[in-house]
Design a protein around this motif. Structure first.
Motif, PDB file in Angstrom:
ATOM      1  N   LYS A 155      24.932  19.813 -10.559  1.00  0.00           N
ATOM      2  CA  LYS A 155      24.820  20.279  -9.148  1.00  0.00           C
ATOM      3  C   LYS A 155      24.251  22.027  -9.110  1.00  0.00           C
ATOM      4  CE  LYS A 155      25.715  19.674  -3.895  1.00  0.00           C
ATOM      5  NZ  LYS A 155      26.034  21.146  -3.569  1.00  0.00           N
ATOM      6  N   GLN A 156      25.551  22.464  -9.755  1.00  0.00           N
ATOM      7  CA  GLN A 156      25.717  23.803 -10.112  1.00  0.00           C
ATOM      8  C   GLN A 156      24.852  24.455 -10.300  1.00  0.00           C
ATOM      9  OE1 GLN A 156      28.992  25.109  -7.936  1.00  0.00           O
ATOM     10  NE2 GLN A 156      27.729  27.254  -8.727  1.00  0.00           N
ATOM     11  N   MET A 157      23.981  24.551 -12.233  1.00  0.00           N
ATOM     12  CA  MET A 157      22.891  24.416 -11.838  1.00  0.00           C
ATOM     13  C   MET A 157      22.562  24.581 -11.470  1.00  0.00           C
ATOM     14  SD  MET A 157      22.966  23.071 -16.584  1.00  0.00           S
ATOM     15  CE  MET A 157      21.974  24.405 -16.584  1.00  0.00           C
ATOM     16  N   VAL A 158      21.494  23.660 -10.664  1.00  0.00           N
ATOM     17  CA  VAL A 158      21.066  23.691  -9.529  1.00  0.00           C
ATOM     18  C   VAL A 158      21.265  25.167  -8.711  1.00  0.00           C
ATOM     19  CG1 VAL A 158      19.331  22.615  -7.891  1.00  0.00           C
ATOM     20  CG2 VAL A 158      20.207  21.884 -10.316  1.00  0.00           C
ATOM     21  N   ASP A 159      22.216  25.066  -8.015  1.00  0.00           N
ATOM     22  CA  ASP A 159      22.530  26.138  -6.875  1.00  0.00           C
ATOM     23  C   ASP A 159      22.580  27.167  -7.768  1.00  0.00           C
ATOM     24  OD1 ASP A 159      23.296  23.544  -5.319  1.00  0.00           O
ATOM     25  OD2 ASP A 159      25.585  23.876  -5.666  1.00  0.00           O
ATOM     26  N   ASP A 160      22.601  27.916  -9.011  1.00  0.00           N
ATOM     27  CA  ASP A 160      22.743  28.980  -9.854  1.00  0.00           C
ATOM     28  C   ASP A 160      21.548  29.018 -10.226  1.00  0.00           C
ATOM     29  OD1 ASP A 160      25.799  28.766  -8.404  1.00  0.00           O
ATOM     30  OD2 ASP A 160      26.925  28.964 -10.597  1.00  0.00           O
ATOM     31  N   ASP A 161      21.301  28.618  -9.718  1.00  0.00           N
ATOM     32  CA  ASP A 161      18.874  29.019 -10.704  1.00  0.00           C
ATOM     33  C   ASP A 161      19.229  28.673 -11.759  1.00  0.00           C
ATOM     34  OD1 ASP A 161      17.711  28.515  -8.404  1.00  0.00           O
ATOM     35  OD2 ASP A 161      17.781  30.945  -7.247  1.00  0.00           O
ATOM     36  N   ARG A 162      19.960  27.712 -12.805  1.00  0.00           N
ATOM     37  CA  ARG A 162      19.832  28.313 -14.152  1.00  0.00           C
ATOM     38  C   ARG A 162      19.315  26.765 -14.676  1.00  0.00           C
ATOM     39  NH1 ARG A 162      25.336  27.578 -17.360  1.00  0.00           N
ATOM     40  NH2 ARG A 162      23.652  28.015 -18.898  1.00  0.00           N
ATOM     41  N   LEU A 163      19.561  25.990 -13.067  1.00  0.00           N
ATOM     42  CA  LEU A 163      18.121  24.587 -13.640  1.00  0.00           C
ATOM     43  C   LEU A 163      16.885  25.254 -12.811  1.00  0.00           C
ATOM     44  CD1 LEU A 163      19.552  21.372 -15.179  1.00  0.00           C
ATOM     45  CD2 LEU A 163      17.366  21.751 -13.219  1.00  0.00           C
ATOM     46  N   VAL A 164      15.537  24.966 -13.208  1.00  0.00           N
ATOM     47  CA  VAL A 164      14.595  25.648 -11.993  1.00  0.00           C
ATOM     48  C   VAL A 164      13.889  24.453 -11.602  1.00  0.00           C
ATOM     49  CG1 VAL A 164      13.045  27.117 -10.766  1.00  0.00           C
ATOM     50  CG2 VAL A 164      14.880  27.845 -11.901  1.00  0.00           C
ATOM     51  N   ILE A 165      13.195  23.556 -10.653  1.00  0.00           N
ATOM     52  CA  ILE A 165      12.419  22.967 -11.347  1.00  0.00           C
ATOM     53  C   ILE A 165      11.585  23.301 -10.015  1.00  0.00           C
ATOM     54  CG2 ILE A 165      11.457  20.451 -10.260  1.00  0.00           C
ATOM     55  CD1 ILE A 165      14.056  19.433 -10.858  1.00  0.00           C
ATOM     56  N   THR A 166      10.029  23.563 -10.698  1.00  0.00           N
ATOM     57  CA  THR A 166       9.188  24.119  -9.714  1.00  0.00           C
ATOM     58  C   THR A 166       7.350  23.837 -10.685  1.00  0.00           C
ATOM     59  OG1 THR A 166       7.625  26.985  -9.368  1.00  0.00           O
ATOM     60  CG2 THR A 166       9.013  26.153 -11.713  1.00  0.00           C
ATOM     61  N   PRO A 167       6.903  24.956  -9.730  1.00  0.00           N
ATOM     62  CA  PRO A 167       5.078  24.083 -10.282  1.00  0.00           C
ATOM     63  C   PRO A 167       5.148  24.948 -10.960  1.00  0.00           C
ATOM     64  CG  PRO A 167       5.010  24.643  -7.902  1.00  0.00           C
ATOM     65  CD  PRO A 167       6.177  24.965  -8.299  1.00  0.00           C
ATOM     66  N   LEU A 168       3.677  24.963 -11.862  1.00  0.00           N
ATOM     67  CA  LEU A 168       3.590  25.729 -13.017  1.00  0.00           C
ATOM     68  C   LEU A 168       3.279  26.551 -12.880  1.00  0.00           C
ATOM     69  CD1 LEU A 168       3.660  25.932 -16.271  1.00  0.00           C
ATOM     70  CD2 LEU A 168       1.580  24.564 -16.261  1.00  0.00           C
TER      71      LEU A 168
END
Length: 459
Positions: A352-365
């Motif tokens: 969860k922290q990785m998502v909050d810190d933008d270390r894991l980003v899910i995005t359109p190509l």
């Protein structure tokens, strides 16, 4: 049809009155240009033309961040450069040895009127009219319409026009597409014993000829079996053991191979092909999270293919509401991984922290364009909906310490101008095999559920 070896230069002036040796003229439609902006240069000594309607349609695609917008802009720049010293309605020699000529076609005055025949003045029918007029004006030449649009090819043939698909970047035989792993029976028990006792075995002891780099094997003797991987640097077979990544354990040999490739530090480019439910995206994401200490960020992206190929800008809502439904499958995989751990556990909180810190980003190509791809793991889901040029564009942006993983099913394509032979995932698998930085695995067994397997097998 091969790409020219020399770079593009400004075309020289045409020589009037000298007969041309070219016997074929290819007319390209908009879908070909959006697939490959350099398509004009891939027809060897033959002449190439585009209807004026194609330029009009490209004008609608020149703005935006998608690869198709880039293709449109690049082709428009090419035409602008070509027209600096020439009028586009005259045949202009293309630069390079054994090259043909190029011109822009008008659509009026054809002996057959496609707009009247099909009772519609849509752009496709204007393109047909331009091709019909060229066929009428050049009876000694074979005129063919080249388009990625199947229905347009059928309409052309109904009007007695030759029509064909754009073949550059197309795989000839998908049935024999590289699988990345093999089952080898009747292996010597000595080889199996060496793999278990020493962890490796010289390739010469197992097989007469070395396999492709980073190829995987299920080896079986009369008494036992082992999973193995060919290390091209050491020229040895290495035993492959099942590994666990953030609570996700492989359920079959192919999944074991895929996770091994994802976690291997020397393999920087990976493709995973398989039908729905085989675990492609889940394994890629789990393997990436397991290496979170090695890479600064994890990007998980997928191309957006709107229903009916309609631009998202015309749909209601803000950017997040428009792209949200397309990203849900990726979030589902992340939630599945989080559910492997108790709520509020250290592992679940870390994700969860990785998502909050933008270390894991899910995005359109499309949103990735222009970003640096250094020190990241970049996972591209649904890669079968990309063109070969889009695949090349993504890989060519890789910087230091970057691993790129493409996942997809070449038999489940959502874009109207791609198929099993012309999509970027098939192209990459065929071209990258036997490179020491690359590994591919084909997943065949569905692991989502027995119900999902029923759908894949029977329906």
């Amino acid at each position: 049809m091969k790409k020219p070896a020399s770079p593009r230069k400004r075309a020289s002036a045409p020589v009037e009155g000298i007969p041309h040796k070219v016997k074929k003229v290819f007319v390209l439609d908009t879908s070909v240009i959006l697939y490959d902006h350099s398509a004009v240069e891939h027809f060897g000594e033959h002449d190439v033309a585009i209807p004026i309607t194609v330029l009009e349609e490209l004008d609608n695609f020149k703005k935006g961040n998608d690869i198709k917008n880039f293709e449109a802009r690049e082709f428009i720049r090419f035409i602008d450069e070509l027209s600096n010293e020439h009028m586009l309605q005259t045949w202009i020699p293309l630069n390079g040895s054994n090259k043909g000529r190029f011109k822009v076609l008008m659509s009026h005055g054809s002996p057959l009127d496609a707009e009247k025949i099909f009772n519609d003045n849509k752009a496709d029918h204007k393109i047909l009219n331009a091709t019909l007029l060229l066929q009428h004006e050049m009876p000694d030449y074979k005129v063919a319409l080249v388009t990625k649009d199947i229905n347009l090819r059928l309409k052309a043939r109904a009007l007695n026009l030759a029509a064909e698909d754009y073949e550059t970047g197309k795989i000839q035989n998908v049935t024999n597409l590289y699988r990345g792993n093999d089952l080898v029976e009747n292996i010597s028990q000595t080889v199996i014993s060496k793999l278990y006792d020493e962890g490796m075995c010289p390739i010469e002891d197992a097989m007469p000829n070395p396999p492709s780099d980073n190829h995987y094997f299920i080896l079986r003797s009369l008494k036992s079996s082992a999973l193995a991987y060919y290390n091209p640097e050491e020229r040895v077979l290495e035993r492959v053991d099942k590994q666990v990544a953030v609570g996700i354990k492989p359920r079959n040999a192919e999944q074991t191979f895929a996770l091994h490739a994802i976690l291997h530090p020397d393999i920087k480019l990976i493709t995973i092909q398989g039908v729905a439910g085989t675990g492609k995206t889940l394994l890629a994401l789990a393997g990436a999270l397991e290496q979170r200490q090695t890479y600064n960020q994890i990007y998980l992206a997928r191309p957006i293919v709107p229903l009916g190929n309609r631009d998202l800008g015309f749909l209601p809502g803000d950017a997040n509401s428009k792209i949200g439904p397309y990203m849900e499958p990726l979030w589902d995989n992340l939630k599945f991984i989080q559910n492997q751990f108790p709520d509020h556990s250290k592992e679940a909180n870390r994700i969860k922290q990785m998502v909050d810190d933008d270390r894991l980003v899910i995005t359109p190509l499309a949103y990735i364009r222009g970003r640096s791809l250094s020190n990241i793991i970049f996972i591209v889901d649904e890669a079968q909906n990309l063109t070969p040029h889009e695949i090349k564009t993504i890989i060519s942006r890789a910087g230091e310490n970057t691993k790129i993983i493409f996942t997809g099913d070449i038999y489940q394509i959502d874009t109207p101008y791609l198929d099993t032979q012309s999509n970027g995932l098939s192209y990459l698998i065929d071209k990258a095999k036997n490179h020491k930085l690359y590994a591919h695995i084909t997943l065949q067994r569905g692991e989502r559920s027995e119900l999902a397997n029923l759908a894949n097998e029977l329906l």
